[in-house]
Design a protein around this motif. Structure first.
Motif, short mmCIF file in Angstrom:
data_model
loop_
_atom_site.label_atom_id
_atom_site.label_comp_id
_atom_site.label_asym_id
_atom_site.label_seq_id
_atom_site.Cartn_x
_atom_site.Cartn_y
_atom_site.Cartn_z
N ALA A 303 0.83 -1.21 0.00
CA ALA A 303 0.00 0.00 0.00
C ALA A 303 0.86 1.25 0.00
O ALA A 303 0.56 2.24 -0.71
N VAL A 308 -1.59 3.91 -2.07
CA VAL A 308 -3.04 3.76 -1.90
C VAL A 308 -3.31 3.16 -0.53
O VAL A 308 -2.39 2.75 0.19
N ARG A 310 -4.84 0.39 2.26
CA ARG A 310 -4.81 -1.08 2.35
C ARG A 310 -6.03 -1.71 1.67
O ARG A 310 -5.92 -2.71 0.96
N GLN A 311 -7.21 -1.12 1.89
CA GLN A 311 -8.43 -1.68 1.32
C GLN A 311 -8.39 -1.62 -0.19
O GLN A 311 -8.87 -2.53 -0.88
N THR A 312 -7.76 -0.57 -0.74
CA THR A 312 -7.65 -0.47 -2.20
C THR A 312 -6.77 -1.58 -2.73
O THR A 312 -7.04 -2.16 -3.80
N VAL A 313 -5.69 -1.89 -2.02
CA VAL A 313 -4.82 -2.99 -2.45
C VAL A 313 -5.59 -4.30 -2.46
O VAL A 313 -5.48 -5.11 -3.40
N HIS A 315 -8.81 -4.70 -2.85
CA HIS A 315 -9.74 -4.68 -3.97
C HIS A 315 -9.03 -4.99 -5.27
O HIS A 315 -9.56 -5.70 -6.14
N LYS A 316 -7.78 -4.50 -5.42
CA LYS A 316 -7.02 -4.80 -6.64
C LYS A 316 -6.69 -6.29 -6.72
O LYS A 316 -6.70 -6.89 -7.80
#
Length: 350
Positions: A303, A308, A310-313, A315-316
């Motif tokens: 992250a 970005v 942690r949650q975005t990572v 989701h990716k």
């Protein structure tokens, strides 16, 4: 039957019944004495017969046997009559009944009164019940004879031949049929209990009751499948329980539940309350490794590097934009992410 006038009439009827009982008893006692006298006379006649008079001896012997049988019958009738002696009420008991009879209804309906005690109360005021069955009309006529001689007639419809009043509903039977392919009787009973299902008689489900339902409807019992080959080179997909998946993948139950919640792996329940089952194929096995691949980063480091959250990572990773594996050994357990190259993701959302 418990009204004051009815109680008085019942007491009077019981007194009269006792008098009739004594009269019948006296008649039967005279009958026993007469039968015994006849038997004794027949025995004396038999003993006085000369042995040479065989024809006369056989006649006397037959007569003696008949007299002895008459004695046994008369004694049996006397014993039966003695056992049928009606209830005798003393003045003290009659006074108590007249004062306490009005409270019987309250006792019967009291929440502390058990079903067994209610049955005893009912039986105490019933002398006998006669049933007349009309087969063609499927009607049963009942005549309830109360203590004291009063009677009540009741008519009721009979069940159809072979029919049952209380049967398990079809939805539960269908559910048991599906569950029996994957779970034993004890597990099925626990699942039905979680769903607050009851038997046709309102009882909770147990292992024995599940076995009875299976036997009634011809449902085969659960058979333990052979142990699957969980080696790294096995390409077969397995559908296993959480406990089995924990052993195969080498991760904790908490992690497996989190993966299912995040959509990283696919879990299913046959019915609400049933144990979760997870599908494990070779692609999932390949993404669980004992060591961290060279250059792969933890979630926080990835992250930070990508700039970005942690949650975005995560989701990716879910969408397959980042490649990731789970390390199940050593001090560096957890998710490891490759951020240098765009590769298919670890857990494709199913």
């Amino acid at each position: 039957m418990l009204q004051p006038a009815a109680l008085t009439a019942t007491a009077q009827a019981l007194t009269e019944a006792d008098a009739r009982h004594q009269q019948n008893l006296a008649v039967l006692q005279l009958g026993v004495e007469r039968a015994r006298f006849e038997a004794e006379r027949a025995l004396r006649q038999f003993n006085n017969v000369e042995p040479e008079n065989r024809l006369v001896a056989r006649t006397m012997e037959k007569n003696l046997e008949e007299k002895l049988a008459a004695v046994r019958t008369a004694e049996a009738d006397l014993t039966t009559q003695k056992a049928r002696r009606p209830v005798a009420l003393t003045e003290e008991k009659l006074a108590w009944i007249n004062s306490a009879g009005a409270d019987v209804r309250a006792v019967f309906k009291a929440p502390t009164t058990t079903l067994r005690e209610r049955k005893q109360l009912i039986r105490s005021v019933i002398a006998e019940i006669g049933i007349t069955i009309h087969t063609q009309r499927r009607i049963a006529e009942l005549k309830i004879v109360w203590q004291g001689g009063a009677s009540t007639e009741v008519s009721m419809t009979m069940n159809k031949p072979g029919g049952r009043v209380q049967v398990t509903d079809e939805d539960t039977i269908s559910l048991v049929r599906r569950l029996a392919e994957h779970y034993n009787d004890r597990s099925i009973a626990m699942i039905l209990a979680k769903q607050k299902r009851r038997t046709a008689t309102g009882l909770s489900w147990t292992r024995a009751r599940i076995a009875t339902v299976r036997a009634t409807y011809g449902i085969p019992a659960y058979q333990q499948p052979p142990k699957a080959d969980v080696s790294a080179g096995c390409d077969d997909a397995l559908v296993v329980t959480i406990t089995e998946a924990e052993k195969i993948l080498g991760v904790s139950k908490v992690t497996l539940y989190r993966w299912m919640k995040d959509g990283f792996i696919h879990g299913e329940q046959i019915t609400p309350g049933a144990p979760w089952r997870i599908r494990i194929d070779q692609a999932v096995r390949d993404k669980v490794r004992p060591e961290v691949p060279e250059g792969w980063l933890g979630l926080d480091e990835a992250a930070k590097l990508l700039g970005v959250a942690r949650q975005t990572v995560l989701h990716k990773v879910q969408r397959g934009e980042l490649n990731a594996v789970h390390v199940n050994r050593g001090r560096r357990k957890g998710l490891r992410i490759q951020v240098e190259h765009d590769q298919p993701g670890l857990f494709d959302t199913l």
